[in-house]
Write a protein that holds these residues in place. Structure first.
Motif, PDB file in Angstrom:
ATOM      1  N   GLY A 235      28.697   4.295 -18.073  1.00 17.77           N
ATOM      2  CA  GLY A 235      27.896   3.967 -19.241  1.00 17.77           C
ATOM      3  C   GLY A 235      27.352   5.178 -19.972  1.00 17.77           C
ATOM      4  O   GLY A 235      26.638   5.024 -20.968  1.00 17.77           O
ATOM      5  N   MET A 236      27.676   6.379 -19.453  1.00 17.32           N
ATOM      6  CA  MET A 236      27.200   7.620 -20.071  1.00 17.32           C
ATOM      7  C   MET A 236      28.288   8.686 -19.958  1.00 17.32           C
ATOM      8  O   MET A 236      29.135   8.614 -19.071  1.00 17.32           O
ATOM      9  CB  MET A 236      25.953   8.135 -19.343  1.00 17.32           C
ATOM     10  N   ASP A 237      28.258   9.680 -20.850  1.00 21.90           N
ATOM     11  CA  ASP A 237      29.078  10.873 -20.658  1.00 21.90           C
ATOM     12  C   ASP A 237      28.625  11.518 -19.355  1.00 21.90           C
ATOM     13  O   ASP A 237      27.453  11.403 -18.970  1.00 21.90           O
ATOM     14  CB  ASP A 237      28.874  11.874 -21.792  1.00 21.90           C
ATOM     15  N   TYR A 238      29.551  12.234 -18.674  1.00 19.50           N
ATOM     16  CA  TYR A 238      29.161  12.837 -17.399  1.00 19.50           C
ATOM     17  C   TYR A 238      29.970  14.082 -17.086  1.00 19.50           C
ATOM     18  O   TYR A 238      31.041  14.306 -17.622  1.00 19.50           O
ATOM     19  CB  TYR A 238      29.281  11.818 -16.258  1.00 19.50           C
ATOM     20  N   VAL A 239      29.392  14.892 -16.196  1.00 21.90           N
ATOM     21  CA  VAL A 239      30.018  16.096 -15.670  1.00 21.90           C
ATOM     22  C   VAL A 239      30.106  15.926 -14.162  1.00 21.90           C
ATOM     23  O   VAL A 239      29.155  15.447 -13.532  1.00 21.90           O
ATOM     24  CB  VAL A 239      29.177  17.351 -15.995  1.00 21.90           C
ATOM     25  N   VAL A 240      31.249  16.318 -13.572  1.00 20.58           N
ATOM     26  CA  VAL A 240      31.408  16.309 -12.118  1.00 20.58           C
ATOM     27  C   VAL A 240      31.580  17.744 -11.642  1.00 20.58           C
ATOM     28  O   VAL A 240      32.376  18.496 -12.202  1.00 20.58           O
ATOM     29  CB  VAL A 240      32.615  15.445 -11.693  1.00 20.58           C
ATOM     30  N   VAL A 241      30.805  18.104 -10.619  1.00 22.93           N
ATOM     31  CA  VAL A 241      30.897  19.416  -9.989  1.00 22.93           C
ATOM     32  C   VAL A 241      31.350  19.198  -8.545  1.00 22.93           C
ATOM     33  O   VAL A 241      30.549  18.779  -7.699  1.00 22.93           O
ATOM     34  CB  VAL A 241      29.546  20.161 -10.014  1.00 22.93           C
ATOM     35  N   PRO A 242      32.629  19.431  -8.241  1.00 24.50           N
ATOM     36  CA  PRO A 242      33.094  19.272  -6.862  1.00 24.50           C
ATOM     37  C   PRO A 242      32.438  20.313  -5.952  1.00 24.50           C
ATOM     38  O   PRO A 242      32.356  21.490  -6.317  1.00 24.50           O
ATOM     39  CB  PRO A 242      34.605  19.518  -6.942  1.00 24.50           C
TER      40      PRO A 242
ATOM     41  N   VAL B 213      34.799  23.929  -9.533  1.00 24.97           N
ATOM     42  CA  VAL B 213      35.495  23.816 -10.822  1.00 24.97           C
ATOM     43  C   VAL B 213      35.130  22.460 -11.446  1.00 24.97           C
ATOM     44  O   VAL B 213      35.657  21.421 -11.045  1.00 24.97           O
ATOM     45  CB  VAL B 213      37.023  23.971 -10.663  1.00 24.97           C
ATOM     46  N   SER B 214      34.231  22.483 -12.413  1.00 22.83           N
ATOM     47  CA  SER B 214      33.678  21.271 -13.022  1.00 22.83           C
ATOM     48  C   SER B 214      34.610  20.674 -14.061  1.00 22.83           C
ATOM     49  O   SER B 214      35.478  21.356 -14.599  1.00 22.83           O
ATOM     50  CB  SER B 214      32.342  21.601 -13.693  1.00 22.83           C
ATOM     51  N   TYR B 215      34.388  19.384 -14.352  1.00 16.14           N
ATOM     52  CA  TYR B 215      35.082  18.726 -15.460  1.00 16.14           C
ATOM     53  C   TYR B 215      34.145  17.699 -16.069  1.00 16.14           C
ATOM     54  O   TYR B 215      33.133  17.322 -15.472  1.00 16.14           O
ATOM     55  CB  TYR B 215      36.408  18.099 -15.011  1.00 16.14           C
TER      56      TYR B 215
END
Length: 94
Positions: free
Chosen positions: A36-43, A66-68
């Motif tokens: 429901g929102m834009d998001y960033v993932v940081v492995p 390496v984020s996306y």
């Protein structure tokens, strides 16, 4: 097939962001959901996640640090396809 459930821990939830650490034991899943929102993932670990999407299964190799980013509306079930725990931090932008 029943899979274990990934373990979310909300670290921050304020008027601007929601930060959640996700821990996936081997084979664990989030369950199918729509963002429901834009998001960033940081492995935090390196490995491969299996994504069950409306267009079929996708394997997503990730590297620690390496984020996306993705936009609102992404739909999927996220599954740990590794034989080790997989961890990432998700930052949702409100």
């Amino acid at each position: 097939m029943t899979r274990p459930t990934a373990i979310p821990t909300v670290q921050i939830d304020n008027d601007r962001v929601k930060v959640t650490e996700w821990r996936f034991p081997p084979g664990a899943e989030t369950g199918y959901h729509r963002h429901g929102m834009d998001y960033v993932v940081v492995p935090m670990t390196t490995g491969t996640l299996l994504l069950e999407t409306p267009n079929g299964e996708v394997r997503s190799p990730l590297t620690a640090g390496v984020s996306y980013t993705r936009l609102t509306g992404v739909e999927h079930n996220v599954i740990n396809a590794n034989d080790h725990e997989f961890v990432f931090v998700e930052i949702e932008l409100k």
